[in-house]
Design an enzyme around this catalytic site. Structure first.
Site, PDB file in Angstrom:
ATOM      1  N   ASN A 133      -3.713  12.664   0.270  1.00  0.00           N
ATOM      2  CA  ASN A 133      -5.110  12.810  -0.293  1.00  0.00           C
ATOM      3  C   ASN A 133      -5.604  14.216   0.310  1.00  0.00           C
ATOM      4  O   ASN A 133      -6.122  15.058  -0.265  1.00  0.00           O
ATOM      5  CB  ASN A 133      -6.125  11.627  -0.090  1.00  0.00           C
ATOM      6  CG  ASN A 133      -6.500  11.059  -1.105  1.00  0.00           C
ATOM      7  OD1 ASN A 133      -6.213  11.280  -2.142  1.00  0.00           O
ATOM      8  ND2 ASN A 133      -7.182   9.921  -1.064  1.00  0.00           N
TER       9      ASN A 133
ATOM     10  N   ASP B 247      -6.570  10.065  -6.827  1.00  0.00           N
ATOM     11  CA  ASP B 247      -7.120   9.014  -7.746  1.00  0.00           C
ATOM     12  C   ASP B 247      -6.107   8.783  -8.894  1.00  0.00           C
ATOM     13  O   ASP B 247      -5.991   7.736  -9.388  1.00  0.00           O
ATOM     14  CB  ASP B 247      -8.400   9.330  -8.609  1.00  0.00           C
ATOM     15  CG  ASP B 247      -9.619   9.303  -7.426  1.00  0.00           C
ATOM     16  OD1 ASP B 247      -9.293   8.431  -6.300  1.00  0.00           O
ATOM     17  OD2 ASP B 247     -10.531   9.708  -7.672  1.00  0.00           O
TER      18      ASP B 247
ATOM     19  N   HIS C 177      -8.504  14.622  -3.521  1.00  0.00           N
ATOM     20  CA  HIS C 177      -8.956  13.088  -3.830  1.00  0.00           C
ATOM     21  C   HIS C 177      -8.791  12.843  -5.362  1.00  0.00           C
ATOM     22  O   HIS C 177      -8.397  12.003  -5.786  1.00  0.00           O
ATOM     23  CB  HIS C 177     -10.327  12.877  -3.182  1.00  0.00           C
ATOM     24  CG  HIS C 177     -10.391  12.600  -1.967  1.00  0.00           C
ATOM     25  ND1 HIS C 177      -9.978  11.813  -1.093  1.00  0.00           N
ATOM     26  CD2 HIS C 177     -10.738  13.537  -0.797  1.00  0.00           C
ATOM     27  CE1 HIS C 177     -10.185  11.802  -0.033  1.00  0.00           C
ATOM     28  NE2 HIS C 177     -10.710  12.732   0.268  1.00  0.00           N
TER      29      HIS C 177
ATOM     30  N   GLU D 294      -5.856   2.221  -0.679  1.00  0.00           N
ATOM     31  CA  GLU D 294      -4.665   2.409  -1.497  1.00  0.00           C
ATOM     32  C   GLU D 294      -3.942   1.025  -1.416  1.00  0.00           C
ATOM     33  O   GLU D 294      -2.698   0.941  -1.659  1.00  0.00           O
ATOM     34  CB  GLU D 294      -4.139   3.511  -0.942  1.00  0.00           C
ATOM     35  CG  GLU D 294      -3.146   3.524   0.269  1.00  0.00           C
ATOM     36  CD  GLU D 294      -4.431   3.678   1.593  1.00  0.00           C
ATOM     37  OE1 GLU D 294      -3.881   3.422   2.720  1.00  0.00           O
ATOM     38  OE2 GLU D 294      -5.497   3.748   1.326  1.00  0.00           O
TER      39      GLU D 294
ATOM     40  N   ASP E 113       0.774  -1.091  -0.038  1.00  0.00           N
ATOM     41  CA  ASP E 113       0.020   0.010  -0.128  1.00  0.00           C
ATOM     42  C   ASP E 113       0.911   1.208  -0.050  1.00  0.00           C
ATOM     43  O   ASP E 113       2.095   1.155   0.141  1.00  0.00           O
ATOM     44  CB  ASP E 113      -0.987  -0.088   1.090  1.00  0.00           C
ATOM     45  CG  ASP E 113      -0.707   0.448   2.374  1.00  0.00           C
ATOM     46  OD1 ASP E 113       0.784   0.501   2.878  1.00  0.00           O
ATOM     47  OD2 ASP E 113      -1.340   0.223   3.355  1.00  0.00           O
TER      48      ASP E 113
END
Length: 169
Positions: free
Chosen positions: A50, A59, A55, A85, A42
């Site tokens: 973020n 992404d 966000h 993630e 991760d």
């Protein structure tokens, strides 16, 4: 059919598809004595990232990392978004040392690419391989534990857990 097996954001497989592939690989390994490995990773401190960058930028980062990984794994490997993630890779016919080496290459590649974009983004990796007593729950717990140890160990590292012992790489 593809919609039900793919994560819409990253185009990696989803958790359902991964679980089906893992179940099948476990059956093959037990029946024929094959081996396989798992990598779970991760993005370190992704929530902070973020919060700082928004966000939609987060992404884009998830998509970019997924693309890097998809370009780095074999056709037979199953790369999936596990959640948020967090990602997982099923590597058929792959021994633990080979999986650890791939995880290290991915870790370095993701970091190098993030530096090119002035982001300083790191990932932590856990690796394990099939043991004869494994079922889906046991092997997933072991790879998750290895990832957790990578986080505890300072992040941006690969930790391999195999033969019920821990080997840091």
């Amino acid at each position: 059919m593809e919609l039900s097996t793919k994560d819409p954001l990253t185009n990696a497989y989803n958790r359902l598809k991964f679980n089906e592939a893992l179940s099948s690989e476990l059956e093959v390994a037990k029946r024929y004595g094959n081996t396989f490995s798992l990598i779970m990773f991760d993005i370190d401190h992704f929530k902070q990232f973020n919060d700082q960058n928004g966000h939609s930028f987060g992404d884009k980062v998830l998509k970019a990392i997924a693309n890097l990984v998809q370009e780095s794994v074999r056709e037979v490997d199953v790369f999936a978004r596990w959640g948020g993630e967090e990602f997982v890779i099923l590597l058929p016919q792959t021994h633990c040392q080979e999986a650890s080496a791939l995880a290290e290459r991915l870790r370095a590649l993701i970091y190098k690419e993030s530096l090119k974009k002035e982001m300083d983004l790191t990932c932590s990796f856990g690796v394990t391989s099939f043991l004869s007593q494994d079922d889906q729950e046991l092997i997933m717990e072991r790879v998750d534990r290895a990832l957790y140890k990578a986080k505890e160990g300072g992040r941006n590292i690969v930790v391999t857990e195999y033969n019920l012992q821990v080997v840091s790489a």
